[in-house]
Design a protein around this motif. Sequence first.
Motif, PDB file in Angstrom:
ATOM      1  N   ILE A 144      55.919  17.360  26.860  1.00  0.00           N
ATOM      2  CA  ILE A 144      55.713  16.133  27.636  1.00  0.00           C
ATOM      3  C   ILE A 144      57.056  15.542  28.064  1.00  0.00           C
ATOM      4  O   ILE A 144      57.208  15.078  29.198  1.00  0.00           O
ATOM      5  CB  ILE A 144      54.893  15.110  26.815  1.00  0.00           C
ATOM      6  CG1 ILE A 144      53.482  15.638  26.614  1.00  0.00           C
ATOM      7  CG2 ILE A 144      54.874  13.755  27.486  1.00  0.00           C
ATOM      8  CD1 ILE A 144      52.626  14.800  25.716  1.00  0.00           C
ATOM      9  N   ARG A 171      59.804  17.190  28.644  1.00  0.00           N
ATOM     10  CA  ARG A 171      60.323  18.033  29.720  1.00  0.00           C
ATOM     11  C   ARG A 171      59.628  17.736  31.043  1.00  0.00           C
ATOM     12  O   ARG A 171      60.278  17.673  32.091  1.00  0.00           O
ATOM     13  CB  ARG A 171      60.151  19.504  29.367  1.00  0.00           C
ATOM     14  CG  ARG A 171      61.092  19.948  28.293  1.00  0.00           C
ATOM     15  CD  ARG A 171      60.919  21.400  27.981  1.00  0.00           C
ATOM     16  NE  ARG A 171      61.818  21.767  26.892  1.00  0.00           N
ATOM     17  CZ  ARG A 171      61.662  22.825  26.147  1.00  0.00           C
ATOM     18  NH1 ARG A 171      60.647  23.642  26.353  1.00  0.00           N
ATOM     19  NH2 ARG A 171      62.521  23.099  25.186  1.00  0.00           N
ATOM     20  N   LEU A 172      58.313  17.541  31.005  1.00  0.00           N
ATOM     21  CA  LEU A 172      57.581  17.208  32.229  1.00  0.00           C
ATOM     22  C   LEU A 172      58.021  15.862  32.791  1.00  0.00           C
ATOM     23  O   LEU A 172      58.199  15.704  34.003  1.00  0.00           O
ATOM     24  CB  LEU A 172      56.078  17.203  31.966  1.00  0.00           C
ATOM     25  CG  LEU A 172      55.434  18.569  31.750  1.00  0.00           C
ATOM     26  CD1 LEU A 172      53.980  18.403  31.343  1.00  0.00           C
ATOM     27  CD2 LEU A 172      55.560  19.417  32.978  1.00  0.00           C
ATOM     28  N   LEU A 211      59.736  15.240  36.447  1.00  0.00           N
ATOM     29  CA  LEU A 211      59.219  14.228  37.376  1.00  0.00           C
ATOM     30  C   LEU A 211      60.277  13.181  37.697  1.00  0.00           C
ATOM     31  O   LEU A 211      60.363  12.694  38.839  1.00  0.00           O
ATOM     32  CB  LEU A 211      57.973  13.566  36.795  1.00  0.00           C
ATOM     33  CG  LEU A 211      56.724  14.433  36.739  1.00  0.00           C
ATOM     34  CD1 LEU A 211      55.606  13.693  36.014  1.00  0.00           C
ATOM     35  CD2 LEU A 211      56.292  14.833  38.131  1.00  0.00           C
TER      36      LEU A 211
END
Length: 60
Positions: A3, A5-6, A10
Motif C-alpha cells: 500500500i 508503494r502504491l 500515485l
Amino acid sequence: MLILRLIGILLIITVSASFLGYVLTRDQRYLNFAWTLLRYAVIATLGILALFLLERVIIL
C-alpha cells in the motif's frame, strides 16, 4: 508495504501531473498544489521511517 508503494507511485504521478499542468498553463495553483503535496509527502515519509526505526530499536 504494498500500500505504501502504491501511494508513493500515485504521489509521483500526481506531482508530475500538477507540474505539467503548471508548465502548460502557467497557472500558479498547480505549482502550489505540487509543492504542498510534496511537502506533506516528505513529512509523512519521515514519520513512517521514524516508526520503522522505533520498531527496530524495540525488537533489538
